[in-house]
Write an enzyme that holds these catalytic residues in place. Structure first.
Site, PDB file in Angstrom:
ATOM      1  N   SER A   1      -5.201   6.142  -1.643  1.00 27.98           N
ATOM      2  CA  SER A   1      -5.110   4.687  -1.607  1.00 27.98           C
ATOM      3  C   SER A   1      -6.302   4.054  -2.298  1.00 27.98           C
ATOM      4  CB  SER A   1      -5.033   4.201  -0.153  1.00 27.98           C
ATOM      5  OG  SER A   1      -4.944   2.802  -0.103  1.00 27.98           O
ATOM      6  N   SER A   2      -6.024   3.152  -3.228  1.00 26.23           N
ATOM      7  CA  SER A   2      -7.099   2.434  -3.904  1.00 26.23           C
ATOM      8  C   SER A   2      -7.683   1.406  -2.945  1.00 26.23           C
ATOM      9  CB  SER A   2      -6.574   1.736  -5.154  1.00 26.23           C
ATOM     10  OG  SER A   2      -6.104   2.673  -6.079  1.00 26.23           O
TER      11      SER A   2
ATOM     12  N   GLU B   1      -1.090  -4.698   3.291  1.00 32.62           N
ATOM     13  CA  GLU B   1      -1.208  -3.627   4.278  1.00 32.62           C
ATOM     14  C   GLU B   1      -0.878  -4.123   5.674  1.00 32.62           C
ATOM     15  OE1 GLU B   1      -4.524  -0.671   2.243  1.00 32.62           O
ATOM     16  OE2 GLU B   1      -5.108  -1.868   3.968  1.00 32.62           O
TER      17      GLU B   1
ATOM     18  N   THR C   1      -1.180   2.722  -8.416  1.00 39.94           N
ATOM     19  CA  THR C   1      -2.179   3.478  -9.162  1.00 39.94           C
ATOM     20  C   THR C   1      -1.526   4.363 -10.211  1.00 39.94           C
ATOM     21  OG1 THR C   1      -3.807   3.486  -7.380  1.00 39.94           O
ATOM     22  CG2 THR C   1      -3.934   5.272  -8.955  1.00 39.94           C
TER      23      THR C   1
ATOM     24  N   ASN D   1      -1.334   6.690   2.829  1.00 42.18           N
ATOM     25  CA  ASN D   1      -1.436   7.065   1.425  1.00 42.18           C
ATOM     26  C   ASN D   1      -2.648   7.974   1.238  1.00 42.18           C
ATOM     27  OD1 ASN D   1      -1.614   7.166  -1.349  1.00 42.18           O
ATOM     28  ND2 ASN D   1      -1.572   4.958  -1.660  1.00 42.18           N
TER      29      ASN D   1
ATOM     30  N   SER E   1       0.838  -1.187   0.000  1.00 41.31           N
ATOM     31  CA  SER E   1       0.000   0.000   0.000  1.00 41.31           C
ATOM     32  C   SER E   1       0.878   1.244   0.000  1.00 41.31           C
ATOM     33  CB  SER E   1      -0.902  -0.004   1.240  1.00 41.31           C
ATOM     34  OG  SER E   1      -1.697   1.156   1.281  1.00 41.31           O
ATOM     35  N   GLY E   2       0.598   2.172  -0.914  1.00 37.22           N
ATOM     36  CA  GLY E   2       1.386   3.390  -1.004  1.00 37.22           C
ATOM     37  C   GLY E   2       2.604   3.278  -1.890  1.00 37.22           C
TER      38      GLY E   2
ATOM     39  N   GLY F   1      -2.654  -3.400  -2.495  1.00 40.46           N
ATOM     40  CA  GLY F   1      -1.374  -3.832  -1.947  1.00 40.46           C
ATOM     41  C   GLY F   1      -1.474  -4.352  -0.527  1.00 40.46           C
TER      42      GLY F   1
END
Length: 733
Positions: A297-298, A533, A253, A294, A248-249, A531
């Protein structure tokens, strides 16, 4: 030519991504994520959404601001090309003075604090060596603790496969060496490793697109990956897939947008490429949110399948999304999963989906919305804005994008009405009506506004939220709900409306991208999945995300190592067997029946008296012998994932797993005057008929059957995911 004394590599700062490729922290900008981009043949994939003019990207992977392909100012925005197009180390091969003197006299040594230091070997006697560290310290160490270092002439190679010694500190040193020089892309054979720079780097734009198209630049880049995909699709007539993975981050994306930009530039001409790029702000607004790590974040995964004509021009596209806690079939090959818990609750310092804040800042006056801090679903986290982001401006960008993908003005008004209804639902409160804790909804502006927005009577809405129809024998009775039951019913309705709205929007986008487009069977797919986490507090949301990443990692292991080496054995090839960390034990922890995490979660969800603490105790009772599981104090447990250990707090696990939306709420939507709630109700009923496999829970005596969120996630997403990637993929990252 000797290299400068390297900075110590802080092993503690390295976070293994969900693909097993480590991320390297930036010395000055904090921890940076790693994302990996590769190519898959004969397959299709899925991804996260993004907008190439995203205002949030400055807080994750910040790349050069670049307009959409087709914009008039694209050429002027393009960055100048570097004067050197070959590997940055070629000029160093002529100077090998230090090679012979340092060959086998430099090694990596890991200090007790975890830092790696490049040590000089002074002398070796038996099993011990005397080493000198860069700070002048001299140590006597066990020779087995030293790891070979590469010669200076290999510092900063652009392909890790060129390293003489491919060990952990050498890989990390090479990545850091390049990162410090703004070379954020590095190859590892067919895999591209990208490190989030957290700043703008001049590596994108029309000039760079032309350079990679004409092969005048050969440096590792997302453009190079996309170029290879489009060339092999055209020449070999084989479908291609690009998988983007990372923590994540890490910048997944943004990477997806960069790849789409290149494909749109090379395959443009029909105009459809402009529509494809403009889907990003829509999907980003409805599917992305600010987390502690993030700003953009998606909260879902995305698969974009781009179809090409015989001449290599884009002829159409299809989008599939994965929204956690809700599984909805959008097309025969396209699944949506969504993080719906974020709709009704947010952690301190985080935000819900961007669209809610954009709506409050830029919505038409006739919606009569209040400030964001007036809505309970949004004010729990005390976070309403993102630095540098104008939510009102972003709302108008989303509206423009909806126009471009042919969502009518009337439908747009209905979409915004549904979003407003979700916000007002969170403000509905309840009054006690008897001494048995039964409640009814307060008839205030919140109840009235929701009823008006979805097109129903306030009395019908009140009944749907405070009572439940049940069939006992041959009789129908009405059960009054307690306060906790009413709140759960209200929140379940809000989450379902949002999930159905997202599903409907993706369906409209797919219709727009497919109208009048003739498919040739050639396609390139981009998979951008959520991602791995690990936060200070990890709940059901992270539990599902990390399980998905374990499945993805197993897919990589299978195709990169297991099947490949099995083929070597069958062909009689003489090679050194590659050992790798297999995560099958962790997958078994999740999936084993009847004593796996998912089975035990579903079992406890069926018990009327089941609680988060009884669930946690059951896990400790049955799973403590599993090497990947460790019971913690109170309601917590720890899982040893492929990417590292994560401790989960079971608070809210059962409630989120049940996610009960009773038939009363669906019937309410079906009777609404507005067309969208009617569509939502019809879709939910159809989906319920398709997904019911067996009696999972009959809460409160209701005779309805429904898959749990976790089981729904497993049953519906992963068979599709496996089919999507296919078993013939020969290059996966």
């Amino acid at each position: 030519m000797g290299s400068p004394t390297p900075n110590p590599i802080r092993f503690a700062d390295v976070n293994s991504g969900n693909n097993g490729i480590a991320s390297l922290s930036a010395p000055e900008n904090g921890d940076s994520g790693a994302k990996v981009v590769g190519r898959v043949e004969n397959g299709v994939a899925d991804t996260d959404q993004a907008h190439e003019d995203s205002p949030y990207s400055g807080n994750t992977l910040v790349v050069e601001d670049r307009p959409s392909v087709g914009d008039e100012d694209l050429v002027s925005a393009a960055a100048p090309l570097p004067s050197v197009s070959k590997s940055n180390i070629e000029h160093r091969w002529s100077d090998i003075t230090s090679y012979t003197t340092k060959k086998k006299v430099q090694s990596w040594f890991q200090l007790p604090n975890g830092n790696w230091e490049l040590a000089r070997i002074v002398k070796t006697a038996g099993s011990e060596s005397v080493i000198s560290l860069p700070d002048g310290k001299v140590l006597k160490v066990n020779s087995d603790s030293l790891i070979p270092a590469n010669p200076d002439i290999l510092d900063g190679v652009d392909d890790l496969m060129q390293l003489s010694y491919l060990n952990e500190p050498s890989v990390l040193f090479d990545l850091q060496y390049r990162y410090n020089r703004d070379m954020i892309y590095t190859k590892a054979g067919p895999v591209l490793v990208a490190i989030n720079p957290f700043k703008k780097v001049p590596l994108y734009g029309n000039n760079y697109i032309e350079a990679y198209k004409n092969k005048s630049i050969e440096s590792p880049h997302v453009y190079a990956i996309a170029d290879t995909a489009i060339r092999e699709m055209t020449q070999d007539e084989v479908n291609q897939s690009i998988i983007i993975s990372g923590e994540s981050g890490a910048g997944k994306t943004e990477t997806a947008k960069i790849a789409m930009q290149y494909l749109a530039a090379l395959g443009g001409g029909s105009g459809i490429e402009y529509e494809i790029l403009k889907t990003n702000p829509i999907l980003e607004a409805f599917g992305n949110a600010k987390t502690l790590r993030n700003d953009n974040s998606s909260r879902f995964g995305k698969l974009i399948e781009i179809h090409f004509s015989e001449t290599g021009k884009i002829s159409g596209a299809k989008i599939q999304t994965f929204l956690l806690e809700k599984v909805v079939l959008v097309t025969p090959f396209f699944i949506v999963l969504c993080h719906l818990s974020r709709v009704v609750q947010c952690a301190e310092g985080e935000r819900s989906y961007h669209i809610f804040y954009q709506l409050c800042a830029g919505a038409p006056q006739k919606l009569n919305l209040k400030d964001v801090n007036e809505y309970k679903y949004l004010n729990q986290s005390n976070c309403y804005a993102i630095s540098g982001v104008d939510d009102a401006e972003q709302f108008h960008i989303v509206k423009e994008a909806l126009d471009i993908v042919h969502v009518s003005e009337e439908d747009q008004e209905s979409v915004f009405a549904m979003l407003a209804a979700v916000l007002w639902l969170g403000n509905i409160s309840f009054n006690m009506i008897d001494n048995e804790n039964h409640v009814e909804a307060v008839a205030d502006e919140s109840l009235i506004n929701v009823a008006q927005l979805i097109g129903c009577e306030t009395v019908d809405l009140n009944l749907a939220l405070s009572t439940r129809k049940m069939r006992v024998g041959h009789d129908n009775i009405i059960q009054k709900l307690t306060l906790s039951q009413a709140i759960d019913t209200r929140d379940a309705l809000a989450k379902s409306i949002y999930a159905c709205l997202f599903e409907w929007l993706v369906e409209q986008i797919n219709k727009s991208l497919a109208v009048g487009k003739r498919r040739t069977g050639r396609s390139i797919s981009i998979l951008d999945i959520y991602g791995f986490e690990s936060f200070g507090r990890n709940s059901f949301e992270q539990f599902c995300i990390n399980y998905a990443n374990e499945r993805l990692q197993q897919h990589f292991n299978r195709h990169l190592f297991k099947l490949e080496q099995e083929e070597y054995i069958q062909d009689g090839i003489d090679w050194a067997k590659v050992d790798f960390d297999d995560n099958q034990d962790c997958l078994n922890l999740f999936e084993k029946k009847p004593l796996g995490l998912l089975s035990l979660l579903d079992e406890e969800s069926t018990f009327p008296n089941g609680t988060d603490i009884t669930f946690a105790n059951k896990l400790k009772q049955h799973l403590n012998s599993n090497p990947c599981f460790r019971g913690e104090r109170e309601k917590a447990f720890t899982v040893s994932h492929f990417a590292g250990e994560v401790t989960y707090d079971t608070t809210g696990f059962l409630e989120k797993n049940r996610d009960l939306l009773h038939l009363d709420s669906i019937q309410l939507l079906s009777l609404c005057l507005c067309h969208l709630p009617q569509i939502f109700a019809s879709n939910m009923l159809n989906q319920s008929e398709k997904t019911v496999v067996g009696p999972l829970h009959k809460a409160g005596g209701a005779d309805s059957q429904k898959l749990s969120v976790a089981t729904n996630f497993k049953v519906n997403s992963f068979p599709n995911f496996k089919c999507t990637l296919g078993s013939e993929c020969i290059s996966i990252i």
